[in-house]
Scaffold this active site. Structure first.
Site, mmCIF file in Angstrom:
data_model
loop_
_atom_site.group_PDB
_atom_site.id
_atom_site.type_symbol
_atom_site.label_atom_id
_atom_site.label_comp_id
_atom_site.label_asym_id
_atom_site.label_seq_id
_atom_site.Cartn_x
_atom_site.Cartn_y
_atom_site.Cartn_z
ATOM 1 N N CYS A 161 1.423 -18.311 2.910
ATOM 2 C CA CYS A 161 2.380 -18.260 3.262
ATOM 3 C C CYS A 161 2.596 -19.187 1.948
ATOM 4 N N CYS A 166 3.725 -15.296 1.339
ATOM 5 C CA CYS A 166 5.264 -14.669 0.974
ATOM 6 C C CYS A 166 5.809 -15.883 0.145
ATOM 7 N N LYS A 169 5.414 -14.351 -3.631
ATOM 8 C CA LYS A 169 5.206 -13.191 -3.654
ATOM 9 C C LYS A 169 6.875 -12.584 -3.610
ATOM 10 N N TYR A 302 2.062 -3.841 2.756
ATOM 11 C CA TYR A 302 2.484 -4.222 2.233
ATOM 12 C C TYR A 302 2.278 -5.460 1.170
ATOM 13 N N GLU A 306 3.964 -4.124 -1.963
ATOM 14 C CA GLU A 306 4.916 -5.679 -3.001
ATOM 15 C C GLU A 306 4.163 -5.715 -4.298
ATOM 16 N N HIS A 574 33.724 -5.543 3.858
ATOM 17 C CA HIS A 574 33.582 -4.750 2.816
ATOM 18 C C HIS A 574 33.886 -5.550 1.679
ATOM 19 N N GLU A 579 27.814 -3.100 5.925
ATOM 20 C CA GLU A 579 28.509 -2.168 6.529
ATOM 21 C C GLU A 579 28.186 -1.012 6.641
HETATM 22 P P1 FAD Z 1 -2.907 -18.883 7.175
HETATM 23 O O1 FAD Z 1 -1.625 -19.151 6.553
HETATM 24 O O2 FAD Z 1 -3.456 -17.963 6.644
HETATM 25 O O3 FAD Z 1 -3.249 -20.778 7.039
HETATM 26 C C1 FAD Z 1 -4.250 -20.516 7.693
HETATM 27 C C2 FAD Z 1 -5.309 -21.471 7.003
HETATM 28 O O4 FAD Z 1 -6.625 -22.154 8.120
HETATM 29 C C3 FAD Z 1 -5.635 -20.978 5.834
HETATM 30 O O5 FAD Z 1 -5.449 -22.436 4.940
HETATM 31 C C4 FAD Z 1 -7.002 -21.335 5.705
HETATM 32 O O6 FAD Z 1 -7.891 -22.113 4.294
HETATM 33 C C5 FAD Z 1 -7.677 -22.484 6.598
HETATM 34 N N1 FAD Z 1 -9.385 -22.880 7.054
HETATM 35 C C6 FAD Z 1 -9.194 -21.185 7.610
HETATM 36 N N2 FAD Z 1 -10.904 -21.336 7.986
HETATM 37 C C7 FAD Z 1 -10.936 -22.838 8.547
HETATM 38 C C8 FAD Z 1 -11.690 -23.502 8.587
HETATM 39 N N3 FAD Z 1 -13.072 -23.636 9.107
HETATM 40 N N4 FAD Z 1 -11.777 -24.838 8.764
HETATM 41 C C9 FAD Z 1 -10.701 -25.434 8.042
HETATM 42 N N5 FAD Z 1 -9.552 -25.249 8.094
HETATM 43 C C10 FAD Z 1 -10.103 -23.296 8.151
HETATM 44 N N6 FAD Z 1 5.035 -13.372 5.988
HETATM 45 C C11 FAD Z 1 6.019 -13.108 6.202
HETATM 46 O O7 FAD Z 1 6.523 -13.805 7.453
HETATM 47 N N7 FAD Z 1 6.789 -12.678 5.097
HETATM 48 C C12 FAD Z 1 6.475 -12.497 3.818
HETATM 49 O O8 FAD Z 1 6.827 -11.631 2.898
HETATM 50 C C13 FAD Z 1 4.533 -12.265 3.853
HETATM 51 N N8 FAD Z 1 4.460 -12.069 2.445
HETATM 52 C C14 FAD Z 1 2.614 -12.158 2.789
HETATM 53 C C15 FAD Z 1 2.803 -11.467 1.290
HETATM 54 C C16 FAD Z 1 0.755 -12.096 1.308
HETATM 55 C C17 FAD Z 1 0.492 -11.325 -0.631
HETATM 56 C C18 FAD Z 1 0.398 -12.128 2.203
HETATM 57 C C19 FAD Z 1 -1.348 -12.102 1.853
HETATM 58 C C20 FAD Z 1 0.316 -12.333 3.168
HETATM 59 C C21 FAD Z 1 2.584 -12.332 3.399
HETATM 60 N N9 FAD Z 1 3.156 -12.591 5.070
HETATM 61 C C22 FAD Z 1 4.324 -12.454 4.970
HETATM 62 C C23 FAD Z 1 1.661 -13.075 5.844
HETATM 63 C C24 FAD Z 1 1.859 -15.077 6.018
HETATM 64 O O9 FAD Z 1 1.564 -15.380 4.758
HETATM 65 C C25 FAD Z 1 0.584 -14.894 7.336
HETATM 66 O O10 FAD Z 1 1.005 -14.230 9.334
HETATM 67 C C26 FAD Z 1 0.612 -16.295 7.721
HETATM 68 O O11 FAD Z 1 0.796 -16.927 6.618
HETATM 69 C C27 FAD Z 1 -0.040 -16.545 9.101
HETATM 70 O O12 FAD Z 1 0.166 -18.202 9.248
HETATM 71 P P2 FAD Z 1 -1.297 -18.790 10.384
HETATM 72 O O13 FAD Z 1 -1.197 -19.780 9.976
HETATM 73 O O14 FAD Z 1 -1.833 -17.711 10.959
HETATM 74 O O15 FAD Z 1 -2.584 -18.410 8.906
HETATM 75 P P1 NAP Z 2 -2.565 -3.818 5.521
HETATM 76 O O1 NAP Z 2 -1.439 -3.785 6.460
HETATM 77 O O2 NAP Z 2 -3.919 -3.730 7.281
HETATM 78 O O3 NAP Z 2 -3.215 -1.981 5.145
HETATM 79 C C1 NAP Z 2 -4.325 -2.164 4.490
HETATM 80 C C2 NAP Z 2 -4.157 -1.262 2.874
HETATM 81 O O4 NAP Z 2 -5.138 -1.627 2.810
HETATM 82 C C3 NAP Z 2 -3.810 0.394 3.713
HETATM 83 O O5 NAP Z 2 -2.980 1.060 4.227
HETATM 84 C C4 NAP Z 2 -5.048 1.027 4.925
HETATM 85 O O6 NAP Z 2 -5.278 2.444 4.408
HETATM 86 C C5 NAP Z 2 -5.516 -0.107 3.073
HETATM 87 N N1 NAP Z 2 -7.266 0.318 3.066
HETATM 88 C C6 NAP Z 2 -8.112 -0.455 3.810
HETATM 89 N N2 NAP Z 2 -9.585 0.291 3.804
HETATM 90 C C7 NAP Z 2 -9.547 0.679 2.329
HETATM 91 C C8 NAP Z 2 -9.869 0.835 1.727
HETATM 92 N N3 NAP Z 2 -11.956 1.304 1.858
HETATM 93 N N4 NAP Z 2 -9.728 1.538 0.890
HETATM 94 C C9 NAP Z 2 -8.319 1.912 0.602
HETATM 95 N N5 NAP Z 2 -8.352 1.521 1.145
HETATM 96 C C10 NAP Z 2 -7.854 1.162 1.988
HETATM 97 O O7 NAP Z 2 -3.323 -4.617 4.949
HETATM 98 P P2 NAP Z 2 -2.207 -5.559 4.141
HETATM 99 O O8 NAP Z 2 -1.281 -4.934 3.348
HETATM 100 O O9 NAP Z 2 -3.375 -6.817 3.547
HETATM 101 O O10 NAP Z 2 -1.582 -6.820 4.970
HETATM 102 C C11 NAP Z 2 -1.327 -8.112 6.317
HETATM 103 C C12 NAP Z 2 -0.545 -8.199 6.828
HETATM 104 O O11 NAP Z 2 0.094 -9.770 6.192
HETATM 105 C C13 NAP Z 2 0.018 -7.326 7.193
HETATM 106 O O12 NAP Z 2 -0.244 -6.879 8.658
HETATM 107 C C14 NAP Z 2 1.952 -7.744 7.424
HETATM 108 O O13 NAP Z 2 1.794 -8.602 8.428
HETATM 109 C C15 NAP Z 2 1.073 -9.427 6.607
HETATM 110 N N6 NAP Z 2 1.948 -8.873 5.439
HETATM 111 C C16 NAP Z 2 3.426 -10.109 5.807
HETATM 112 C C17 NAP Z 2 4.577 -9.580 4.476
HETATM 113 C C18 NAP Z 2 5.409 -9.642 5.031
HETATM 114 O O14 NAP Z 2 6.265 -10.025 5.570
HETATM 115 N N7 NAP Z 2 6.921 -8.852 3.370
HETATM 116 C C19 NAP Z 2 3.271 -8.951 3.080
HETATM 117 C C20 NAP Z 2 2.318 -9.010 3.251
HETATM 118 C C21 NAP Z 2 1.637 -8.769 4.271
HETATM 119 P P3 NAP Z 2 -4.745 3.675 5.452
HETATM 120 O O15 NAP Z 2 -3.597 3.681 6.229
HETATM 121 O O16 NAP Z 2 -5.453 4.550 5.146
HETATM 122 O O17 NAP Z 2 -6.079 2.455 6.468
#
Ligand code: FAD
Ligand code: NAP
Length: 600
Positions: A161, A166, A169, A302, A306, A574, A579
């Site tokens: 995040c 997040c 982004k 997502y 985004e 408003h 609203e």
């Molecule tokens: P993470 O935050 O991924 O943390 C896991 C940590 O564990 C990482 O630092 C990793 O390096 C570490 N780790 C892994 N394996 C090991 C190991 N063996 N030993 C030590 N450390 C390890 N969510 C929202 O709510 N709003 C958003 O706008 C949003 N935007 C997103 C945009 C993008 C591009 C992405 C990819 C995700 C977004 N998300 C968003 C999703 C959000 O980031 C995740 O749901 C959240 O970070 C999950 O938290 P977590 O603690 O499960 O894992």
């Molecule tokens: P995702 O929700 O798993 O979506 C994967 C996308 O890639 C789908 O559109 C899928 O298409 C496509 N895809 C998968 N395999 C492919 C292939 N081989 N060739 C071409 N297209 C392929 O993944 P994500 O967008 O990475 O998001 C992961 C999670 O992060 C989300 O579930 C969300 O919870 C979190 N996230 C949250 C936010 C937010 O809160 N604003 C923002 C970003 C991420 P199909 O539909 O055809 O399978």
């Protein structure tokens, strides 16, 4: 000379060690001349505790035994102390255990671990759980380690995040909104040079500096809460025991009574020629040192939409390659509208295509990349040239290399995610999992944080409250934001039957956009109500500016079970976009015109 080699096999030596450990309450593997061994032996003597000593330097096979001890415990040096069948450690750990009172506990038959709780992963969930458990008086160790991307990108403490999700982004989304505001401002009388230029490097630097301050803040918070932070890669090697490897390759071992796995996910690649060599993922994008230029985004959920949205709004030529549909899992009417708005604002969509080969034509920052793609519906093959290819086709749970097989934690074989019950318990009683790594739950930062906090409170604070994964609000931060809570229209129909739901909807036109004559009726709102349940709102959807801000409040109302009648009785603010939810009176079934003549 002291005897060293042994005629016994390693298996026989291991059995000999195990027999000693099982036969005596305290076993000290020592060397007769070692001052640390002497200190430990004196400590036990002073405590009037009988110990069994094996002087390895005087024993036939002593050096082989030392190697076996290292294999069994991870510790090569002596003294190597076992108390009541558990490996305690060397001199320092034994003295410390005595000072902490743990030695007495062990001798009385209690299990002895280095920590009450070990958390693997210092992202949203891991940080929250660690801090909460420490605040409840527990001794907590948290590991966080970032394996660099194939492009070599890595980052600091805080997880996805903060570093590659997040936060960067939303800040890049904001950069994009400011660009639009610049255009709009002319209509409001602002006069400035026509030449407006966006500087990627400046934006990236400002965002990365801010992230750096957050990384630092997390470190300080862990220190203040007395959570031990270890920047090492952690994996289970045996029950209750972790092997930790830091970036210099130094290995340490740590034991814990309980464990929380919060290792999150990392971007998936396509596994086609050239993908890892030539493409980037969201893990690289936010700290990219150069402007990506003409970009192909592969994927349609997502992350893909985004990133495509803000890149296009920053003025780049952006194409999204969609395998099937946009935003799978979301309300498809809303998803289509998100796509239509992006298309109207310059994003190109290549629908029903998947890349099959990626080739670098020219290195550079950015370089030139050729993409060959295949239709999913015919034999058509297309080619395109881009500066950057961003792969956003989903994310894989980080569960493969953390030794779950060593402790027997069960995974969903299809997606590699950890199966947990409604209290985040895995099938192994002392191991829990939270956040993105668990199967079948929402992958959002606030979900991981909430689950982590509540789990720690249940484990150590006598609490019983479980994490409620229902009606969690979320927002897709595309240029026109899409916020939702509860069911999509498709899911509501599947769950209740079409005749039992009523959908109220409306288009709207933000007042701010009227002067600029932008996107008339481009925004849309709908609520899905269950007729048989007093018209309770089970789905809330809004496509408009600040949809995230709007959705949050209505999400709270849905938690309280708000009905359409109550929504109608709310007096709106408003002029605002929100609203519209207090004045919605047209059902989708009626087919009546929902366009608005003026701005709201
Ligand atoms: P993470 O935050 O991924 O943390 C896991 C940590 O564990 C990482 O630092 C990793 O390096 C570490 N780790 C892994 N394996 C090991 C190991 N063996 N030993 C030590 N450390 C390890 N969510 C929202 O709510 N709003 C958003 O706008 C949003 N935007 C997103 C945009 C993008 C591009 C992405 C990819 C995700 C977004 N998300 C968003 C999703 C959000 O980031 C995740 O749901 C959240 O970070 C999950 O938290 P977590 O603690 O499960 O894992
Ligand atoms: P995702 O929700 O798993 O979506 C994967 C996308 O890639 C789908 O559109 C899928 O298409 C496509 N895809 C998968 N395999 C492919 C292939 N081989 N060739 C071409 N297209 C392929 O993944 P994500 O967008 O990475 O998001 C992961 C999670 O992060 C989300 O579930 C969300 O919870 C979190 N996230 C949250 C936010 C937010 O809160 N604003 C923002 C970003 C991420 P199909 O539909 O055809 O399978």
């Amino acid at each position: 000379m002291a005897p060293t080699g042994s005629s016994a096999s390693p298996a026989e030596l291991k059995t000999r060690i195990q027999t000693l450990v099982d036969s005596y309450p305290v076993v000290v593997f020592s060397k007769s001349y070692c001052p640390y061994c002497q200190k430990v032996k004196e400590l036990f003597r002073a405590l009037d505790i009988d110990i069994h000593v094996e002087e390895l330097d005087l024993l036939e096979g002593g050096s082989d035994m030392q190697n076996i001890l290292q294999e069994m415990t991870g510790q090569k040096t002596v003294p190597s102390v076992f108390v009541n069948k558990a490996h305690l450690g060397g001199c320092d750990k034994t003295v410390q255990a005595h000072e902490d009172g743990l030695l007495t506990k062990l001798l009385e038959g209690g299990e002895m671990y280095d920590y009450d709780l070990i958390v693997i992963g210092g992202g949203s969930g891991g940080l929250a759980a660690s801090k909460e458990a420490a605040a409840l008086g527990r001794k907590v160790l948290m590991f966080d380690y970032v394996v660099p991307t194939p492009m070599g990108t890595a980052w600091g403490l805080g997880g996805t995040c903060v570093n590659v999700g997040c936060i960067p982004k939303k800040l890049m989304h904001q950069a994009a909104i400011l660009g639009q505001s610049l255009t709009d401002s002319r209509k409001f009388g602002w006069e400035f040079d026509e030449k407006v230029h966006h500087n990627w490097g400046k934006m990236k630097e400002a965002i990365q500096n801010y992230i750096g301050s957050l990384n630092w803040g997390y470190r300080v918070a862990l220190r203040d809460k007395k959570v031990t932070y270890n920047n090492s890669y952690a994996e289970f090697v045996e029950p209750h025991k972790i092997k930790a490897t830091n970036k210099r390759g130094k290995v340490t071992y740590h034991t814990g009574e309980k464990f929380i796995i919060a290792t999150g996910e990392r971007p998936r690649y396509l596994n086609i020629p050239g993908d890892k060599d030539c493409c980037i993922t969201s893990d690289d994008l936010f700290s990219l040192s150069y402007c990506p230029g003409k970009t192909l985004v592969v994927g349609a959920s997502y992350v893909a939409l985004e990133c495509a949205g803000f890149l296009a709004s920053l003025g780049l030529d952006v194409t999204v390659m969609v395998r099937s549909i946009l935003l799978r899992g979301f309300d498809q009417e809303m998803a289509e509208k998100v796509g239509a708005h992006m298309e109207n604002h310059g994003v190109k969509f290549l629908k029903k295509f998947v890349p099959t080969k990626i080739e670098q034509l020219e290195a550079g920052t950015p370089g030139r990349i050729k993409v060959i793609a295949q239709s999913t519906q015919s034999t058509e093959v297309i080619e395109g040239e881009y500066n950057t290819v961003l792969i956003a086709v989903g994310r894989d749970a980080c569960t493969k290399y953390i030794g779950l097989d060593k402790v027997g934690v069960l995974l969903n074989e299809k997606n590699g995610k950890i199966s947990v019950d409604d209290q985040e318990r895995t099938n192994i009683p002392y191991i829990y999992a939270i956040g993105d790594v668990i199967d079948g739950k929402l992958q959002l930062t606030p979900v991981a944080i909430h689950a982590g906090k509540l789990l720690a409170r249940r484990l150590y604070g006598g609490a019983t409250l479980k994490c409620d994964y229902v009606n969690v609000c979320t927002t897709v931060f595309t240029p026109l934001e899409y916020g939702c809570c509860g069911l999509s229209e498709e899911n509501a129909i599947a769950l209740y039957g079409e005749e039992h739901i009523e959908v109220y909807h409306s288009m709207f036109w933000p007042l701010e956009w009227t002067i600029t004559a932008r996107d008339k009726n481009g925004c849309y709102a709908k609520v899905i109500c269950v007729k048989l349940d007093d018209y309770r709102v089970v789905g809330f959807h809004v496509l408009g500016p600040n949809a995230g801000e709007i959705t949050q409040g209505f999400g709270a109302a849905m938690k309280c079970g708000i009905t359409k009648y109550q929504l109608d009785n709310v007096i709106g603010i408003h002029p605002t976009c929100a609203e519209v939810f207090t004045t919605m009176n047209i059902t989708k079934r009626s087919g009546m015109d929902i366009t608005k003549k003026g701005g709201c």
